[in-house]
Design a protein around this motif. Structure first.
Motif, PDB file in Angstrom:
ATOM      1  N   ARG A 188     -28.070 -94.745 -48.973  1.00 17.80           N
ATOM      2  CA  ARG A 188     -27.332 -95.994 -49.164  1.00 17.80           C
ATOM      3  C   ARG A 188     -27.883 -97.134 -48.311  1.00 17.80           C
ATOM      4  O   ARG A 188     -27.796 -98.302 -48.697  1.00 17.80           O
ATOM      5  CB  ARG A 188     -25.840 -95.808 -48.840  1.00 17.80           C
ATOM      6  N   ARG A 210     -25.664 -91.092 -47.093  1.00 15.70           N
ATOM      7  CA  ARG A 210     -25.527 -92.306 -46.286  1.00 15.70           C
ATOM      8  C   ARG A 210     -26.890 -92.921 -45.987  1.00 15.70           C
ATOM      9  O   ARG A 210     -27.049 -94.145 -45.989  1.00 15.70           O
ATOM     10  CB  ARG A 210     -24.794 -91.980 -44.983  1.00 15.70           C
ATOM     11  N   GLY A 257     -20.901 -91.033 -57.714  1.00 14.46           N
ATOM     12  CA  GLY A 257     -21.664 -92.190 -58.163  1.00 14.46           C
ATOM     13  C   GLY A 257     -21.412 -92.529 -59.616  1.00 14.46           C
ATOM     14  O   GLY A 257     -21.367 -93.708 -60.001  1.00 14.46           O
ATOM     15  N   ASP A 293     -18.889 -91.890 -49.668  1.00 13.21           N
ATOM     16  CA  ASP A 293     -20.299 -91.536 -49.824  1.00 13.21           C
ATOM     17  C   ASP A 293     -20.560 -91.162 -51.286  1.00 13.21           C
ATOM     18  O   ASP A 293     -19.780 -90.441 -51.901  1.00 13.21           O
ATOM     19  CB  ASP A 293     -20.652 -90.351 -48.924  1.00 13.21           C
TER      20      ASP A 293
END
Length: 469
Positions: free
Chosen positions: A377, A374, A402, A416
């Motif tokens: 990000r 997080r 991802g 996440d």
């Protein structure tokens, strides 16, 4: 921007060549140099006030402003030369050619920045401060043969262009040698993109504005492995330091010193002030951490506005607060991370955490991995040292998330994720160079020795079960 760091014969490290990623992970056996390299990166970050494409970018603006404001100190000939130099800068900025390079700066400014880059005392002093040493030579590899030479280097690139580099070298029989170079073709401004350039003729204001934007560098914060104990006893430590700060106290007691990272961490605790302008996205991560792991809140209390802060833990659905010394080790371990995220850290900053898994249940260790994702990000750069297989496995899962994102697929398990290129994992070995652990779709980022240990444990367990049966 890419920052490449090398270290040779540095503490227990034979050789390391790494590049900093949004999430940088150091893993390996104990006493292999993970903390040493993390501390070196912190020292470099502190020395340069952050690592950007242009070192000390604000220096150019402030120095130009100083020259402009110091006109009365110059002779007529010097003043004419100064005015001509400043005029040429403005002229270059407003010429049809779009690029303004480092070599276009006034010579006094470019020479001053490169001279500062090659200063022979500043960086060695920062190393001594961070490692709590009287001499940089004490950092020369102490597990190898005598007479080794220690080298450290930093190289910053933007795309295919080398922006600048810096190096430090030390030997037991000689003073430290510092080198540094800024690429004269380093592009400071593209006037086609900087539309406001043509509207500004004041060089000082121009560089001040640019240094607060393009050349802005984040701050760095270090959470040491000893943070839990410091959180539980920082009030006692602060009181003892005050008493020892008197002449009588110093005469009676031998003064011990902290490493720079411990001292900076303690200073952050003692001088903590809640920020009203901190990033809402980072504060939101702190709130998630409190809800998901702490199941309560970290609160700050002061007896008076001038008093040192006391950090307290309030469990969910409780009217009472607990001091850190009465809270669990997990709470005191995570409390400093929470307060940093609540009001200090912002996007662009570097957060270094030693062993974020300390005192955490395996399930909590996996959630800490999500916290790290997080932070990445929202633009916080993170570096961790770890021994946790649970943490590494979860980071591997977040990278797989991802990869699914790239394929246009999404999972309902978690929002996440990490991109493969955002994570750099470096494996530390005893008496061997540090090596990169590339992400593997099957194995993730687990080092071979972790897998070997797991296999040995399984085989021993199976063997004992068969014998008992």
């Amino acid at each position: 921007m890419d920052a490449y760091i090398t270290a040779k014969n540095f503490g227990p490290i034979e050789k390391a060549e790494i590049d900093l990623r949004p999430l940088t992970v150091f893993v390996g056996e104990s006493n292999t140099g993970k903390t040493y390299l993390a501390a070196l990166i912190y020292a470099l970050h502190q020395h340069f006030g952050g690592i950007s494409q242009f070192p000390w970018g604000s220096y150019a603006g402030s120095y130009l402003g100083f020259l402009d404001r110091s006109r009365d100190r110059y002779s007529q000939s010097q003043l004419e030369a100064l005015e001509q130099e400043l005029f040429e800068v403005v002229e270059k900025l407003n010429m049809p050619k779009p690029l303004f390079k480092f070599s276009d700066l006034p010579q006094q400014v470019s020479t001053g920045i490169e001279s500062r880059l090659r200063d022979h005392e500043d960086f060695p002093n920062e190393l001594k401060r961070c490692f709590d040493l009287e001499s940089v030579s004490k950092l020369i590899r102490f597990t190898g043969s005598q007479g080794n030479e220690m080298t450290v280097s930093l190289s910053v690139h933007e795309g295919n262009q080398m922006c600048w580099n810096f190096g430090a070298r030390a030997a037991e029989s000689a003073d430290s040698t510092i080198t540094g170079h800024i690429n004269p073709d380093l592009i400071l401004f593209d006037t086609k993109r900087e539309t406001e350039v043509h509207e500004i003729s004041d060089v000082d204001r121009l560089f001040q504005a640019s240094s607060s934007n393009r050349w802005r560098t984040g701050n760095s914060y270090y959470l040491p492995a000893a943070r839990s104990g410091i959180m539980q006893s920082h009030g006692v430590i602060a009181t003892a330091l005050i008493k020892r700060a008197t002449r009588i106290g110093l005469d009676r007691l031998e003064v011990s010193t902290f490493s720079g990272m411990i001292a900076d961490f303690l200073e952050q605790i003692i001088n903590y002030k809640e920020s009203t302008t901190s990033s809402s996205s980072v504060r939101g991560i702190a709130e998630q951490l409190e809800a998901e792991l702490l199941e309560g809140r970290i609160e700050v209390k002061r007896a008076t506005p001038e008093a040192y802060p006391e950090f307290l833990y309030r469990p969910e659905q409780s009217g009472e607060t607990l001091r850190m010394s009465h809270s669990s080790a997990m709470v005191s371990e995570l409390a400093p991370l929470v307060y940093l995220l609540q009001g200090i850290i912002g996007p662009g900053d570097l957060l270094i955490i030693e062993e974020p898994e300390s005192h955490l249940h395996p399930g909590a260790q996996t959630k800490i991995a999500q916290t790290l994702a997080r932070l990445v990000r929202v633009g916080v750069r993170v570096l961790i040292t770890t021994h946790s297989n649970y943490l590494l496995q979860q980071i591997g899962n977040l990278i797989r998330e991802g990869e699914l994102q790239k394929l246009g697929e999404s999972t309902n398990e978690s929002a996440d994720y990490l991109k493969k290129e955002e994570v750099g994992t470096w494996w530390f070995h005893k008496n061997k160079p540090v090596t990169e652990l590339p992400f593997d779709l099957i194995e993730g980022i687990e080092p071979e020795d972790h897998l070997d240990i797991a296999e040995d444990l399984y085989n021993r367990s199976a063997g004992l079960q068969n014998r008992i049966a």
